[in-house]
Design a protein around this motif. Structure first.
Motif, PDB file in Angstrom:
ATOM      1  N   CYS A 168       0.836  -1.212   0.000  1.00 35.74           N
ATOM      2  CA  CYS A 168       0.000   0.000   0.000  1.00 35.74           C
ATOM      3  C   CYS A 168       0.866   1.255   0.000  1.00 35.74           C
ATOM      4  CB  CYS A 168      -1.017  -0.011   1.139  1.00 35.74           C
ATOM      5  SG  CYS A 168      -0.384   0.488   2.707  1.00 35.74           S
ATOM      6  N   CYS A 169       2.081   1.162   0.514  1.00 39.58           N
ATOM      7  CA  CYS A 169       2.890   2.379   0.634  1.00 39.58           C
ATOM      8  C   CYS A 169       3.667   2.723  -0.624  1.00 39.58           C
ATOM      9  CB  CYS A 169       3.859   2.254   1.802  1.00 39.58           C
ATOM     10  SG  CYS A 169       3.034   2.372   3.386  1.00 39.58           S
TER      11      CYS A 169
ATOM     12  N   GLU B 183       2.319   5.032  -4.408  1.00 43.78           N
ATOM     13  CA  GLU B 183       2.595   6.440  -4.749  1.00 43.78           C
ATOM     14  C   GLU B 183       3.968   6.599  -5.390  1.00 43.78           C
ATOM     15  OE1 GLU B 183       1.859   9.119  -1.467  1.00 43.78           O
ATOM     16  OE2 GLU B 183       0.022   8.004  -1.033  1.00 43.78           O
TER      17      GLU B 183
ATOM     18  N   ARG C 282      -2.315  -3.151  14.650  1.00 45.13           N
ATOM     19  CA  ARG C 282      -2.109  -2.723  13.259  1.00 45.13           C
ATOM     20  C   ARG C 282      -0.690  -2.188  13.093  1.00 45.13           C
ATOM     21  NH1 ARG C 282      -4.613   2.544  10.286  1.00 45.13           N
ATOM     22  NH2 ARG C 282      -4.133   1.925   8.155  1.00 45.13           N
TER      23      ARG C 282
ATOM     24  N   LEU D  19       1.555   0.312  11.701  1.00 45.64           N
ATOM     25  CA  LEU D  19       1.353   1.664  11.162  1.00 45.64           C
ATOM     26  C   LEU D  19       2.525   2.133  10.316  1.00 45.64           C
ATOM     27  CD1 LEU D  19       0.078   3.563  14.345  1.00 45.64           C
ATOM     28  CD2 LEU D  19      -1.267   2.358  12.616  1.00 45.64           C
TER      29      LEU D  19
ATOM     30  N   VAL E 276       1.503   4.128   6.976  1.00 43.96           N
ATOM     31  CA  VAL E 276       0.211   3.853   6.327  1.00 43.96           C
ATOM     32  C   VAL E 276      -0.399   5.145   5.763  1.00 43.96           C
ATOM     33  CG1 VAL E 276      -0.430   1.755   7.573  1.00 43.96           C
ATOM     34  CG2 VAL E 276      -0.924   3.985   8.597  1.00 43.96           C
ATOM     35  N   PRO E 277      -1.093   5.065   4.631  1.00 45.57           N
ATOM     36  CA  PRO E 277      -1.549   6.275   3.940  1.00 45.57           C
ATOM     37  C   PRO E 277      -2.422   7.191   4.804  1.00 45.57           C
ATOM     38  CG  PRO E 277      -1.839   4.350   2.540  1.00 45.57           C
ATOM     39  CD  PRO E 277      -1.393   3.830   3.872  1.00 45.57           C
ATOM     40  N   ASP E 278      -3.260   6.634   5.666  1.00 47.48           N
ATOM     41  CA  ASP E 278      -4.184   7.481   6.419  1.00 47.48           C
ATOM     42  C   ASP E 278      -3.520   8.235   7.570  1.00 47.48           C
ATOM     43  OD1 ASP E 278      -4.055   4.697   7.290  1.00 47.48           O
ATOM     44  OD2 ASP E 278      -5.333   5.315   8.939  1.00 47.48           O
ATOM     45  N   LEU E 279      -2.264   7.942   7.862  1.00 47.55           N
ATOM     46  CA  LEU E 279      -1.598   8.643   8.967  1.00 47.55           C
ATOM     47  C   LEU E 279      -0.386   9.439   8.485  1.00 47.55           C
ATOM     48  CD1 LEU E 279      -1.857   5.952  11.800  1.00 47.55           C
ATOM     49  CD2 LEU E 279      -3.172   8.046  11.558  1.00 47.55           C
ATOM     50  N   ARG E 280      -0.367   9.741   7.193  1.00 46.26           N
ATOM     51  CA  ARG E 280       0.749  10.560   6.686  1.00 46.26           C
ATOM     52  C   ARG E 280       0.554  11.998   7.140  1.00 46.26           C
ATOM     53  NH1 ARG E 280       1.457   7.566   1.363  1.00 46.26           N
ATOM     54  NH2 ARG E 280       2.143   5.570   2.218  1.00 46.26           N
TER      55      ARG E 280
ATOM     56  N   ARG F 160       1.757  13.375   9.791  1.00 42.41           N
ATOM     57  CA  ARG F 160       1.737  13.544  11.250  1.00 42.41           C
ATOM     58  C   ARG F 160       3.127  13.385  11.869  1.00 42.41           C
ATOM     59  NH1 ARG F 160      -3.325  11.133  14.272  1.00 42.41           N
ATOM     60  NH2 ARG F 160      -4.938  11.316  12.697  1.00 42.41           N
TER      61      ARG F 160
END
Ligand SMILES: Cc1cc2nc3c(=O)[nH]c(=O)nc-3n(C[C@H](O)[C@H](O)[C@H](O)COP(=O)(O)O)c2cc1C
Length: 358
Positions: A225-226, A229, A266, A268, A288-292, A294
């Protein structure tokens, strides 16, 4: 569900000569054997009488983890290595046997966040009062008692001096094991987080731990998933992290030190490091994409740098020549880019003495 092996201690509590307990324990492990194999469970039969524990004779409280006696250290190692327990217990005077209470009292954090199932036996009560008694004690140790239980009346269970509980009891025992496995997997993140020396992560509830080849399935998912991009940015699918098989991931994990950031089971983020001559190589930095956005990537990068061998001269990273986001991060952390290579990657380095020594 994680497919990691679950190690279950089958604890036989009664120790008196001629006790029924050992025969019940033997029947139980036999009844569970086939299902245990299917569930990837390792059953470890253990009689409390074989532990050589005396009545609690440690000066320090168990919560300190300081054990003066070899018998306590041995017991500590056994419980620490377990992922759950099946307790085979009689009922003595409406309660659990003193052997069980004593074995519980010897230890502290080793019990925490592990399921405990009960197989009891007795006369009219079938040992159920012993189990109720034990349940209120074990919760104090953060053991998690199961709802599923097997309680056997001795009159229905022993025939001609032999323990023969029958098919229904065997089926119930399998149900206890199945529940134990589910609960043990669910509690794994709590167990990992409370292990000594586990470093807290930057997000509330997150923690860092070394990844092992057994984590290869999670690492494979994170990579796939990473690196999408990166593939888009560099217009190339020729990126190993994008299509490595779990077996290939397993292979490289054996030769790198890989650290994972976890929360609630999970994965991360991660980063891997290893020494090559006088260089400290850092790679596979992923979040993980949803925590980029930060700061997790920066935090993992700095964590990877803190592990560097003191006599290494530089930290070395590679990324795609058009991976602007990565390059920005590395530059802002003091890395300098070399001219791009022919294969579409760029190598960035940071001198150790100047940038990390202070
Ligand atoms: C000290 C002692 C107390 C007992 N108390 C109970 C009891 O409260 N309830 C019960 O159903 N049976 C009781 N029994 C009978 C046990 O259920 C029976 O002896 C059983 O075999 C004990 O398990 P063990 O043989 O593994 O020690 C007691 C037995 C002993 C030795």
């Amino acid at each position: 569900m994680s497919m990691k092996t679950i190690r279950v201690l089958v604890l036989v509590c009664s120790t008196r000569p001629g006790a029924l307990g050992p025969a019940v324990g033997k029947w139980l492990t036999g009844a569970l054997e086939a299902r245990a194999g299917e569930l990837d469970v390792e059953l470890v039969p253990l009689s409390l009488g074989d532990l050589g524990l005396s009545f609690l004779d440690e000066e320090e409280e168990p919560s300190s983890g300081i054990y003066a006696h070899e018998h306590t250290r041995r017991w500590s190692a056994l419980v620490d290595a377990a992922d759950g327990f099946l307790v085979v217990t009689p009922e003595y005077n409406y309660g659990m046997p003193a052997t069980l209470k004593n074995a519980l009292d010897h230890l502290g954090r080793e019990w925490a966040w592990k399921p405990m199932g009960f197989v009891s036996y007795g006369h009219t009560s079938a040992g159920t009062r012993s189990v109720q008694h034990a349940k209120q004690v074990v919760t104090t140790l953060r053991l998690v008692p199961l709802g599923a239980t097997l309680a056997m009346r001795i009159g229905d269970t022993v025939q001609d001096g032999q323990v023969r509980p029958g098919a229904a009891a065997a089926e119930t025992a399998v149900g206890v094991l199945e529940e134990l496995v589910r609960v043990s997997h669910a509690l794994r993140p709590l167990r990992e987080r409370s292990r000594p020396g586990v470093q807290a992560g930057p997000l509330p509830g997150s923690y860092l731990r070394a990844l092992t080849p057994d984590d290869a399935p999670e690492v494979t998912v994170l990579q796939r998933c990473c690196w999408v991009e990166e593939a888009l940015a560099n217009e190339s699918l020729d990126i190993p992290a994008l299509h490595e098989s779990p077996e290939r991931v397993r292979e490289w994990m054996a030769s790198w030190t890989t650290t994972g950031l976890w929360r609630d089971g999970r994965l991360l983020g991660m980063v891997r490091t290893r020494r090559v001559d006088s260089d400290w190589h850092v790679g596979r930095l992923a979040v993980v994409p949803d925590l980029r956005g930060r700061g997790l990537g920066r935090w993992l990068l700095r964590t990877a740098e803190t592990g560097v061998d003191p006599d290494c001269l530089r930290v070395v990273v590679h990324t795609g020549v058009r991976s602007e986001r990565n390059i920005r991060l590395y530059r802002s952390e003091g890395y300098l880019a070399a001219p791009p290579a022919d294969d579409g990657t760029v190598c960035l380095t940071k001198e150790m003495v100047a940038s990390l020594a202070g």
